[in-house]
Design an enzyme around this catalytic site. Structure first.
Site, PDB file in Angstrom:
ATOM      1  N   MET A 110       0.998  -1.246  -0.211  1.00 52.09           N
ATOM      2  CA  MET A 110       0.260  -0.198  -0.343  1.00 52.09           C
ATOM      3  C   MET A 110       0.800   1.178   0.366  1.00 52.09           C
ATOM      4  SD  MET A 110      -2.906  -1.499  -0.127  1.00 52.09           S
ATOM      5  CE  MET A 110      -4.379  -0.214   0.563  1.00 52.09           C
ATOM      6  N   PHE A 112       1.978   3.553   2.691  1.00 51.26           N
ATOM      7  CA  PHE A 112       1.121   4.550   3.523  1.00 51.26           C
ATOM      8  C   PHE A 112       0.676   5.570   3.273  1.00 51.26           C
ATOM      9  CE2 PHE A 112       5.479   4.743   6.921  1.00 51.26           C
ATOM     10  CZ  PHE A 112       4.310   2.893   7.559  1.00 51.26           C
ATOM     11  N   SER A 172       7.338  -1.064   7.880  1.00 49.40           N
ATOM     12  CA  SER A 172       6.655  -1.221   6.751  1.00 49.40           C
ATOM     13  C   SER A 172       8.054  -1.874   5.581  1.00 49.40           C
ATOM     14  CB  SER A 172       5.841  -0.647   5.733  1.00 49.40           C
ATOM     15  OG  SER A 172       5.664  -0.919   5.151  1.00 49.40           O
ATOM     16  N   SER A 316      -5.674  -9.088   9.621  1.00 50.52           N
ATOM     17  CA  SER A 316      -5.862 -10.706   8.473  1.00 50.52           C
ATOM     18  C   SER A 316      -6.883 -11.360   8.588  1.00 50.52           C
ATOM     19  CB  SER A 316      -4.693 -10.842   7.488  1.00 50.52           C
ATOM     20  OG  SER A 316      -3.456 -10.191   7.461  1.00 50.52           O
TER      21      SER A 316
END
Length: 334
Positions: A110, A112, A172, A316
């Site tokens: 993604m 951020f 991340s 998830s």
């Protein structure tokens, strides 16, 4: 629950569209008074905060804090929003989110994507939720990594009065060079600077907000040792273990299994839990740990607790199991 009926329809859509639609449906259901999942209280005191139960929502589902009240109706013990950055950014090009249902896994890159810290603060102020709210902060993609501390300071200062705790996300894999902040002088400078500012803000506002670090599962024993030493040196209040992994173990030969990004869901459970266990051994109860990664059933939450976690987070697993997973995890943890 109704989620089992809605899931086939949601899974027929592109993952990012399904994500948006799910949140929109939750918000509508909340407004209609249909979201009231009753969870048995199991209070846990951690970081000086009393959590109504030990099962929280991990960051990433509600990046901008626009769905806090709706998510609260699902019965989480705490909610973490973000990751947020100082300025709005669109994130990486689409497609950037991939389901791997055969493995109960997700790969995301993604980057951020979010509306910026000022918008998040407005959303938090507008929310009626008065429970435990974590705010996860990061750096903008176009901020050089050597200036990353400036972005974290901006976010820390702006969210300080609106968070129960603040998570510093340096793990991340989808922001270039971000994970380099987990090592060496970069980590030392970041933690030292943020801790100093945290204490100044606590004195200024007469209110102490805990500071938490979130790390990756792709760490060596030496990494774990070094990070632990830094956490203790600067008296960081908590550690979230872990973010997504760059490993593709468990999804190598599956559709979308080789997409770039961070892998989450069932395949990361063992890796993240082993990382949690390693941190617990080194830290020896000196800093509370929050276990996240691959929880898809109640027994997984118990395993995180047994590995040293005071609290757990899910994300998830919710996508594959639905909100019933929250109650299952709370019930399983004794």
């Amino acid at each position: 629950m109704l989620y089992s009926l809605a899931r086939p329809m949601l899974f027929s859509l592109a993952p990012e569209r399904a994500h948006e639609l799910t949140l929109s449906m939750l918000k509508t259901a909340h407004k209609m008074g249909m979201l009231r999942q009753t969870i048995q209280p199991k209070p846990v005191t951690c970081m000086g905060i009393e959590f109504p139960n030990p099962v929280g929502l991990a960051a990433g589902l509600d990046k901008n804090g626009a769905y806090i009240d709706a998510l609260a109706g699902l019965g989480f013990g705490f909610i973490e929003i973000g990751t947020i950055t100082p300025r709005p950014q669109s994130g990486n090009p689409k497609p950037r989110l991939f389901r791997i249902p055969e493995a109960k896994a997700i790969i995301n890159r993604m980057g951020f994507n979010n509306e910026g810290v000022d918008q998040l603060v407005e959303n938090v102020k507008a929310a009626k939720f008065r429970g435990i709210l974590g705010i996860n902060i990061g750096k903008n993609a176009d901020t050089p990594v050597e200036n990353a501390v400036d972005d974290y300071l901006i976010c820390l200062e702006k969210v300080y009065n609106y968070a129960s705790y603040i998570t510093v996300n340096i793990s991340s894999p989808n922001t270039k060079n971000l994970r380099s902040l987990q090592s060496g002088d970069a980590l030392t400078e970041l933690l030292e600077t943020l801790k100093k500012r945290q204490l100044e803000l606590a004195e200024q506002y007469h209110h102490y907000v805990p500071l938490v670090l979130k790390v990756a599962p792709d760490l060596t024993h030496e990494d774990i040792q070094f990070i632990s030493e830094q956490l203790l040196t600067f008296k960081i209040d908590g550690l979230i273990v872990t973010n997504t992994t760059l490993s593709r173990e468990g999804v190598e030969n599956l559709p979308f299994g080789n997409e770039a990004g961070g892998l989450s869901g069932a395949p990361v459970f063992e890796k993240s839990t082993e990382c949690l266990r390693s941190f617990a051994k080194v830290l020896n109860d000196q800093i509370p740990l929050i276990g996240v990664g691959g929880i898809t059933q109640g027994e997984h939450a118990v395993a995180k607790k047994d590995a040293g976690a005071s609290l757990v987070q899910i994300y998830s697993g919710l996508i594959y199991t639905g909100p019933d997973l929250i109650k299952e995890c709370v019930s399983a943890i004794t």
